[in-house]
Design an enzyme around this catalytic site. Structure first.
Site, PDB file in Angstrom:
ATOM      1  N   LEU A 170       0.865  -1.178   0.000  1.00 47.24           N
ATOM      2  CA  LEU A 170       0.000   0.000   0.000  1.00 47.24           C
ATOM      3  C   LEU A 170       0.901   1.226   0.000  1.00 47.24           C
ATOM      4  O   LEU A 170       1.884   1.283   0.744  1.00 47.24           O
ATOM      5  CB  LEU A 170      -0.877   0.028   1.254  1.00 47.24           C
ATOM      6  CG  LEU A 170      -2.220  -0.699   1.238  1.00 47.24           C
ATOM      7  CD1 LEU A 170      -2.864  -0.607   2.618  1.00 47.24           C
ATOM      8  CD2 LEU A 170      -3.155  -0.123   0.189  1.00 47.24           C
ATOM      9  N   ASP A 171       0.562   2.220  -0.821  1.00 40.45           N
ATOM     10  CA  ASP A 171       1.332   3.466  -0.820  1.00 40.45           C
ATOM     11  C   ASP A 171       1.310   4.094   0.569  1.00 40.45           C
ATOM     12  O   ASP A 171       0.345   3.905   1.324  1.00 40.45           O
ATOM     13  CB  ASP A 171       0.741   4.460  -1.821  1.00 40.45           C
ATOM     14  CG  ASP A 171       0.916   3.997  -3.261  1.00 40.45           C
ATOM     15  OD1 ASP A 171       1.833   3.209  -3.519  1.00 40.45           O
ATOM     16  OD2 ASP A 171       0.121   4.436  -4.122  1.00 40.45           O
ATOM     17  N   PRO A 172       2.347   4.858   0.941  1.00 37.45           N
ATOM     18  CA  PRO A 172       2.378   5.499   2.267  1.00 37.45           C
ATOM     19  C   PRO A 172       1.139   6.325   2.577  1.00 37.45           C
ATOM     20  O   PRO A 172       0.671   6.346   3.717  1.00 37.45           O
ATOM     21  CB  PRO A 172       3.634   6.376   2.193  1.00 37.45           C
ATOM     22  CG  PRO A 172       4.537   5.646   1.247  1.00 37.45           C
ATOM     23  CD  PRO A 172       3.614   5.064   0.208  1.00 37.45           C
ATOM     24  N   ASP A 173       0.560   6.995   1.560  1.00 40.23           N
ATOM     25  CA  ASP A 173      -0.617   7.832   1.810  1.00 40.23           C
ATOM     26  C   ASP A 173      -1.910   7.025   1.874  1.00 40.23           C
ATOM     27  O   ASP A 173      -2.947   7.552   2.290  1.00 40.23           O
ATOM     28  CB  ASP A 173      -0.743   8.901   0.722  1.00 40.23           C
ATOM     29  CG  ASP A 173       0.286  10.013   0.886  1.00 40.23           C
ATOM     30  OD1 ASP A 173       0.816  10.160   2.004  1.00 40.23           O
ATOM     31  OD2 ASP A 173       0.558  10.712  -0.096  1.00 40.23           O
ATOM     32  N   ALA A 174      -1.863   5.768   1.463  1.00 41.43           N
ATOM     33  CA  ALA A 174      -3.057   4.917   1.490  1.00 41.43           C
ATOM     34  C   ALA A 174      -3.214   4.276   2.861  1.00 41.43           C
ATOM     35  O   ALA A 174      -2.255   4.136   3.621  1.00 41.43           O
ATOM     36  CB  ALA A 174      -2.962   3.838   0.422  1.00 41.43           C
TER      37      ALA A 174
END
Length: 286
Positions: free
Chosen positions: A36-40
């Site tokens: 998962l992307d850091p912002d997700a």
């Protein structure tokens, strides 16, 4: 320690850092089943011990997301964390968005983001992108099972629920929906609510996991992830052969993969190969 811990990842932390916390707490071999992307935020399944052998089997299972798109802007990363590369005053109406969604259902060809973990000549694409290097990623086929508009929260913001196959980039879906509607779009928020059989219902926050100190309380057994496969119980006379990795005869008429147990012990995922039991994922913990 073998099984799965399902992390409800918060915004701002990378998947690798979340896995490192689980590794420190369990002191075992660990790995996540789809970054998962850091912002997700949301469901990040972490396999522990023998469960890490199931990476290839589980990582491309269906995933479900709640995603917010912001129209009228594009960025180099295709999400809100990137540098703005273009803007437009053209914002699609709700009807335009609804009409466009049907074109994304089924198997589609998708161009991955340059800022992704895909490898090019042994180097991650995002590292090349950050360095300013020029490169081209090849389009690849992904599966979209459901793409539903949930609500329009602002004139230029829409929220969607997406059910897709593994390897799908939601950021690319945002970009492509923007293009199809004659606008631009980025993914401004993303929450994964399901990854295969793992959901938010059986997830735990990292802080809760660290504070409780009771890892076993949140550990799901390996066979939790295998309930979609038929279970075959092998006669106990073959226990020693199975535990030693020796092939055994198997004449049951069954198609595809199945889960093998013997004397109540989970041995792994197997197939019938010319009337011989062939283990594809050996999970025996002897």
């Amino acid at each position: 320690m073998d099984g799965f811990i399902i992390i409800d990842k918060l915004q701002g932390i990378s998947s690798a850092k979340a896995v490192a916390v689980v590794k420190r707490l369990t002191k075992a071999k660990v790995g996540h089943l789809g970054t998962l992307d850091p912002d997700a935020t949301g469901v990040l399944p972490v396999a522990i011990g023998k469960a890490t052998k199931l990476f290839d089997y589980l990582t491309f299972k269906q995933k479900k997301y709640i995603a917010e798109y912001t129209f009228g802007v594009s960025t180099d990363t295709l999400d809100a964390s990137g540098v703005v590369t273009d803007t437009t005053a053209i914002i699609p109406t709700k009807d335009m968005v609804l009409r466009a969604l049907s074109g994304f259902i089924g198997e589609i060809e998708q161009l991955p983001p340059n800022y992704s973990a895909l490898s090019i000549g042994g180097v991650r694409a995002y590292k090349l992108a950050r360095s300013g290097a020029e490169f081209n990623l090849a389009p690849r086929k992904v599966m979209i099972y459901n793409y539903q508009l949930l609500e329009q929260t602002e004139p230029n913001k829409y929220t969607f629920e997406i059910l897709c196959g593994g390897g799908t980039y939601i950021r690319s879906l945002a970009r492509d929906l923007g293009n199809v509607t004659g606008s631009l779009a980025i993914m401004s928020k993303l929450r994964r609510t399901q990854s295969g059989c793992f959901t938010l219902k059986n997830s735990v926050l990292l802080d809760t996991l660290k504070e409780s100190g009771q890892i076993d309380e949140y550990l799901l057994p390996i066979d939790y992830a295998l309930t979609d496969l038929p279970r075959i119980d092998i006669d106990s006379e073959f226990y020693r052969q199975l535990s030693n990795g020796v092939k055994i005869p198997f004449n049951q008429q069954i198609d595809g993969k199945f889960v093998v147990y013997c004397n109540g012990t989970l041995f792994g995922i197997a197939v019938n190969n010319n009337d011989t039991l062939q283990m594809e994922y050996n999970l025996y913990n002897g």
